[in-house]
Design a protein around this motif. Structure first.
Motif, PDB file in Angstrom:
ATOM      1  N   LYS A  60       0.830  -1.203   0.000  1.00  0.00           N
ATOM      2  CA  LYS A  60       0.000   0.000   0.000  1.00  0.00           C
ATOM      3  C   LYS A  60       0.865   1.253   0.000  1.00  0.00           C
ATOM      4  N   ARG A  61       2.032   1.151   0.634  1.00  0.00           N
ATOM      5  CA  ARG A  61       2.908   2.311   0.794  1.00  0.00           C
ATOM      6  C   ARG A  61       3.534   2.755  -0.517  1.00  0.00           C
ATOM      7  N   ASP A  62       4.136   1.829  -1.252  1.00  0.00           N
ATOM      8  CA  ASP A  62       4.805   2.217  -2.495  1.00  0.00           C
ATOM      9  C   ASP A  62       4.701   1.160  -3.599  1.00  0.00           C
ATOM     10  N   GLY A  63       3.862   0.161  -3.395  1.00  0.00           N
ATOM     11  CA  GLY A  63       3.665  -0.852  -4.427  1.00  0.00           C
ATOM     12  C   GLY A  63       4.786  -1.871  -4.538  1.00  0.00           C
ATOM     13  N   ALA A  64       5.766  -1.816  -3.621  1.00  0.00           N
ATOM     14  CA  ALA A  64       6.906  -2.722  -3.695  1.00  0.00           C
ATOM     15  C   ALA A  64       6.589  -4.046  -3.004  1.00  0.00           C
ATOM     16  N   THR A  65       7.399  -5.052  -3.298  1.00  0.00           N
ATOM     17  CA  THR A  65       7.254  -6.357  -2.672  1.00  0.00           C
ATOM     18  C   THR A  65       8.435  -6.618  -1.744  1.00  0.00           C
ATOM     19  N   VAL A  66       8.224  -7.521  -0.812  1.00  0.00           N
ATOM     20  CA  VAL A  66       9.265  -7.913   0.132  1.00  0.00           C
ATOM     21  C   VAL A  66       9.677  -9.346  -0.169  1.00  0.00           C
ATOM     22  N   ASP A  67      10.941  -9.541  -0.493  1.00  0.00           N
ATOM     23  CA  ASP A  67      11.477 -10.878  -0.726  1.00  0.00           C
ATOM     24  C   ASP A  67      11.880 -11.457   0.625  1.00  0.00           C
ATOM     25  N   TRP A  68      11.102 -12.421   1.121  1.00  0.00           N
ATOM     26  CA  TRP A  68      11.351 -13.009   2.442  1.00  0.00           C
ATOM     27  C   TRP A  68      12.230 -14.239   2.287  1.00  0.00           C
ATOM     28  N   VAL A  69      13.383 -14.212   2.940  1.00  0.00           N
ATOM     29  CA  VAL A  69      14.359 -15.298   2.871  1.00  0.00           C
ATOM     30  C   VAL A  69      14.535 -15.893   4.266  1.00  0.00           C
ATOM     31  N   VAL A  70      14.382 -17.200   4.383  1.00  0.00           N
ATOM     32  CA  VAL A  70      14.620 -17.891   5.649  1.00  0.00           C
ATOM     33  C   VAL A  70      15.932 -18.653   5.540  1.00  0.00           C
ATOM     34  N   LEU A  71      16.866 -18.300   6.434  1.00  0.00           N
ATOM     35  CA  LEU A  71      18.184 -18.946   6.460  1.00  0.00           C
ATOM     36  C   LEU A  71      18.149 -20.152   7.384  1.00  0.00           C
ATOM     37  N   ARG A  72      18.542 -21.289   6.866  1.00  0.00           N
ATOM     38  CA  ARG A  72      18.650 -22.495   7.705  1.00  0.00           C
ATOM     39  C   ARG A  72      20.075 -22.561   8.262  1.00  0.00           C
ATOM     40  N   ASN A  73      20.241 -22.073   9.475  1.00  0.00           N
ATOM     41  CA  ASN A  73      21.560 -22.062  10.098  1.00  0.00           C
ATOM     42  C   ASN A  73      21.844 -23.361  10.854  1.00  0.00           C
ATOM     43  N   ARG A  74      23.140 -23.647  11.034  1.00  0.00           N
ATOM     44  CA  ARG A  74      23.603 -24.758  11.879  1.00  0.00           C
ATOM     45  C   ARG A  74      23.090 -26.118  11.408  1.00  0.00           C
ATOM     46  N   LEU A  75      23.094 -26.321  10.098  1.00  0.00           N
ATOM     47  CA  LEU A  75      22.586 -27.563   9.527  1.00  0.00           C
ATOM     48  C   LEU A  75      23.395 -28.786   9.946  1.00  0.00           C
ATOM     49  N   GLN A  76      24.699 -28.624  10.106  1.00  0.00           N
ATOM     50  CA  GLN A  76      25.558 -29.786  10.294  1.00  0.00           C
ATOM     51  C   GLN A  76      25.374 -30.452  11.657  1.00  0.00           C
ATOM     52  N   HIS A  77      24.661 -29.822  12.567  1.00  0.00           N
ATOM     53  CA  HIS A  77      24.514 -30.380  13.907  1.00  0.00           C
ATOM     54  C   HIS A  77      23.156 -31.037  14.129  1.00  0.00           C
ATOM     55  N   ILE A  78      22.429 -31.286  13.051  1.00  0.00           N
ATOM     56  CA  ILE A  78      21.107 -31.875  13.172  1.00  0.00           C
ATOM     57  C   ILE A  78      21.137 -33.328  12.715  1.00  0.00           C
TER      58      ILE A  78
END
Length: 265
Positions: A163-181
Motif C-alpha cells: 500500500k505504501r509504495d507498491g513494492a514487494t518484500v522478498d522473504w528469505v529464511v536462512l537455515r543455520n547450523r545444519l551440520q549439527h542436526i
C-alpha cells in the motif's frame, strides 16, 4: 535496484540465538568488500552485537594499520526521540545497500523496519523449536497445521509495504547450523519448511554452520573475507568463507553479479 534507490536488507527474528547478528554483520562487510556503499544500523540498543562487532573492526584497523572494507554504521536509540523511518532515511542517504539488524523481540520500531525491507532475512536454527516461530507442526505427522504469529506479522508488513509504495518484500529464511542436526530430523524439518514456504511465501536458503570460528573473530571484528589479516587460515576458515559467499549470493540482490561476491576476499 534503481539508481538512487537504496536496497534495504533487514535481518529479523524474535527468537534469540539464531545467528541473526552474525549473519547481518558478515553480510554488511561482504557487500562492502565487493565494492558497494553499505550502511548498517543496529536496532538492538541493549546488546548492540552488530555495532560492537564493527567497533572491534575499527579498532583492529587502527591497531594494525591495515585497510579493511568497512560499512558505515550506527545504533538506533528510540530514547533520542528520532523516529525509525527518519533514521533509516538518514542511513540510506549515501548508501546503495542498508543492512538493518533488528532486536530479538517484537516492537513497533522493528515492525517499521520490516515494512521498509526489500529483502527480509529470518535466520533460524534448523529445528522444530525455531520453525515454530513461523508455523505450527503436527506432533504425529510433522505436517504444518497453520502459520504462526510471526508469519502473520510479516504478511501484514508486506500488505502495508504494498500500500505504501507498491513494492514487494522478498522473504528469505536462512537455515543455520545444519551440520549439527540428526539426519532424519533434518529431513523432517526440511519437508515442513518446504510446505510452509509455499503457504506463507518465503524462500529457504542455507545459512551459516555453527562454527567456533565466528565467535573467535568477534573480538577483532574480522570476517571470513579477511583471511589475509587472520594469519595462517585453515581448511575450516576456507569452508566457512564459501558458506558466506553462497549465503550472500542466495539473497539474489538486484544488479548483483555473482562474480563480485566470488572476488571479494
Amino acid at each position: 535496484m534503481t539508481a538512487g534507490t537504496p536496497h534495504f536488507i533487514v535481518f529479523a527474528n524474535e527468537k534469540g540465538g539464531s545467528g541473526k547478528s552474525t549473519s547481518a554483520v558478515h553480510t554488511a562487510v561482504a557487500l562492502a568488500a565487493a565494492g558497494r556503499r553499505v550502511a548498517a544500523l543496529d536496532m538492538d540498543t541493549r546488546q548492540r552485537t552488530l555495532a560492537r562487532y564493527l567497533e572491534n573492526r575499527q579498532a583492529t584497523v587502527r591497531r594494525l594499520g591495515i585497510d579493511l572494507p568497512m560499512p558505515a554504521f550506527d545504533t538506533f536509540d528510540p530514547a533520542k526521540g528520532i523516529p525509525i523511518d527518519v533514521r533509516l532515511d538518514a542511513m540510506a542517504a549515501d548508501a546503495e545497500i542498508v543492512v538493518v539488524d533488528t532486536p530479538g523481540r517484537d516492537d513497533v520500531d522493528a515492525r517499521a523496519a520490516i515494512i521498509r525491507a526489500d529483502t527480509l532475512v529470518t535466520p533460524i536454527n534448523d529445528s522444530f523449536i525455531d520453525l515454530d516461530l513461523i508455523g505450527q507442526v503436527d506432533a504425529e505427522t510433522y505436517k504444518v497445521r497453520r502459520p504462526s504469529f510471526y508469519a502473520e506479522l510479516v504478511w501484514e508488513a508486506r500488505k502495508q509495504r504494498g500500500k505504501r509504495d507498491g513494492a514487494t518484500v522478498d522473504w528469505v529464511v536462512l537455515r543455520n547450523r545444519l551440520q549439527h542436526i540428526e539426519a532424519r530430523n533434518m529431513k523432517r524439518v526440511a519437508q515442513a519448511m518446504g510446505e510452509l514456504s509455499k503457504r506463507v511465501g518465503f524462500r529457504v536458503v542455507p545459512g551459516l554452520s555453527e562454527r567456533v570460528i565466528f565467535r573467535e573473530l568477534f573480538p577483532k571484528g574480522l570476517t571470513l573475507l579477511d583471511l589475509a589479516a587472520i594469519g595462517e587460515p585453515g581448511i575450516a576458515h576456507v569452508a566457512a568463507r564459501q558458506e558466506l559467499r553462497e549465503m550472500i549470493s542466495s539473497f539474489a540482490l538486484p544488479d548483483w553479479p555473482a562474480k563480485r561476491i566470488a572476488a571479494a576476499g
